[in-house]
Design a protein around this motif. Sequence first.
Motif, short mmCIF file in Angstrom:
data_model
loop_
_atom_site.label_atom_id
_atom_site.label_comp_id
_atom_site.label_asym_id
_atom_site.label_seq_id
_atom_site.Cartn_x
_atom_site.Cartn_y
_atom_site.Cartn_z
N GLN A 59 0.85 -1.19 0.00
CA GLN A 59 0.00 0.00 0.00
C GLN A 59 0.88 1.24 0.00
O GLN A 59 1.78 1.38 0.83
N GLN A 60 0.62 2.12 -0.95
CA GLN A 60 1.33 3.39 -0.98
C GLN A 60 0.86 4.20 0.23
O GLN A 60 -0.33 4.34 0.45
N PRO A 61 1.79 4.70 1.06
CA PRO A 61 1.36 5.48 2.22
C PRO A 61 0.65 6.76 1.79
O PRO A 61 0.90 7.29 0.70
N ASN A 62 -0.24 7.25 2.66
CA ASN A 62 -0.99 8.45 2.36
C ASN A 62 -0.95 9.38 3.57
O ASN A 62 -1.57 9.10 4.61
N ALA A 63 -0.20 10.47 3.44
CA ALA A 63 -0.08 11.44 4.53
C ALA A 63 -1.16 12.51 4.47
O ALA A 63 -1.18 13.42 5.28
N GLY A 64 -2.08 12.41 3.53
CA GLY A 64 -3.19 13.36 3.46
C GLY A 64 -2.86 14.58 2.62
O GLY A 64 -1.81 14.67 1.99
N ALA A 65 -3.79 15.51 2.64
CA ALA A 65 -3.68 16.74 1.85
C ALA A 65 -3.11 17.88 2.71
O ALA A 65 -3.43 17.99 3.89
N ASP A 66 -2.28 18.70 2.10
CA ASP A 66 -1.69 19.86 2.78
C ASP A 66 -2.79 20.80 3.30
O ASP A 66 -3.91 20.79 2.80
N ALA A 67 -2.42 21.61 4.27
CA ALA A 67 -3.36 22.57 4.85
C ALA A 67 -2.61 23.79 5.34
O ALA A 67 -1.38 23.80 5.42
N SER A 68 -3.37 24.82 5.68
CA SER A 68 -2.77 26.03 6.25
C SER A 68 -3.73 26.61 7.28
O SER A 68 -4.92 26.34 7.26
N ILE A 69 -3.15 27.40 8.18
CA ILE A 69 -3.93 28.05 9.22
C ILE A 69 -3.26 29.38 9.55
O ILE A 69 -2.03 29.49 9.49
N ASN A 70 -4.07 30.38 9.87
CA ASN A 70 -3.57 31.68 10.31
C ASN A 70 -3.93 31.85 11.77
O ASN A 70 -5.08 31.57 12.15
N ILE A 71 -2.96 32.28 12.58
CA ILE A 71 -3.23 32.56 13.98
C ILE A 71 -2.62 33.91 14.35
O ILE A 71 -1.72 34.40 13.67
N CYS A 72 -3.09 34.45 15.43
CA CYS A 72 -2.57 35.70 15.96
C CYS A 72 -1.32 35.39 16.80
O CYS A 72 -1.25 34.34 17.45
N VAL A 139 1.53 21.32 6.93
CA VAL A 139 0.65 22.34 7.47
C VAL A 139 1.48 23.61 7.60
O VAL A 139 2.53 23.62 8.25
N THR A 140 1.02 24.67 6.95
CA THR A 140 1.69 25.97 7.04
C THR A 140 0.92 26.83 8.02
O THR A 140 -0.28 27.05 7.84
N LEU A 141 1.60 27.26 9.06
CA LEU A 141 1.00 28.08 10.11
C LEU A 141 1.55 29.49 9.96
O LEU A 141 2.75 29.71 10.10
N THR A 142 0.67 30.43 9.62
CA THR A 142 1.07 31.82 9.45
C THR A 142 0.69 32.59 10.70
O THR A 142 -0.46 32.55 11.13
N VAL A 143 1.67 33.27 11.27
CA VAL A 143 1.45 34.04 12.49
C VAL A 143 1.33 35.52 12.11
O VAL A 143 2.22 36.08 11.49
N SER A 144 0.18 36.10 12.48
CA SER A 144 -0.06 37.52 12.21
C SER A 144 0.07 38.30 13.51
O SER A 144 -0.29 37.80 14.58
N PRO A 145 0.58 39.53 13.43
CA PRO A 145 0.72 40.31 14.66
C PRO A 145 -0.64 40.66 15.26
O PRO A 145 -1.61 40.87 14.55
N GLN A 146 -0.67 40.70 16.58
CA GLN A 146 -1.87 41.10 17.32
C GLN A 146 -2.18 42.55 16.98
O GLN A 146 -1.29 43.39 16.97
#
Length: 180
Positions: A59-72, A139-146
């Motif tokens: 079975q070819q491994p499956n790590a899923g689909a990429d994602a992103s999130i923005n947080i303060c 997973v790309t986590l983008t940090v935005s300034p408060q």
Amino acid sequence: ITGFSGGSFSSTAGLAIDPVTGTITPGSSTAGTYTVTYSIPASGGCPASTVTTSVIIRQQPNAGADASINICDSNTTPINLFSLITGEQTGGIWTRSSGTGGTLNAGTGVFTPVAGMSSSSFTYTVTGVSPCPNDTSTVTLTVSPQANAGTDGILSVCDTNTTAIDLFGLITGEQSGGVW
């Protein structure tokens, strides 16, 4: 098998095999170990003959689909990275591929941010069994300034004053772009 004709290939259910040519289609087969039998019927006074071999479809491994999130940048609420990617199989491991600050639990996929951390990337890797390569998702986590509306100010005026008041002159340290 050369020099013989009229034989047929067979295997148990799950293996996509052409009974005449013996061609196997891995992408149409279910992962597993199969015994393939080539049978030649009795002919011309010779007895029937069979030979078997094993075929393993991994079975070819499956790590899923990429994602992103923005947080303060002031967010300290734990983030379950598994809840962000989709379609992944279990058994992989998380690593941080860029960024600083916060704590990652590599097994559970929970990242706990800290105030002032940098934007970061996290990679989920599911290890493949040879000959299948590993698979990864990110997973790309983008940090935005408060947002900073500045420090409160106060002003007392007489109700008969008709001079315009610049409210920005009353607060300090504010960032631009706000609305009164």
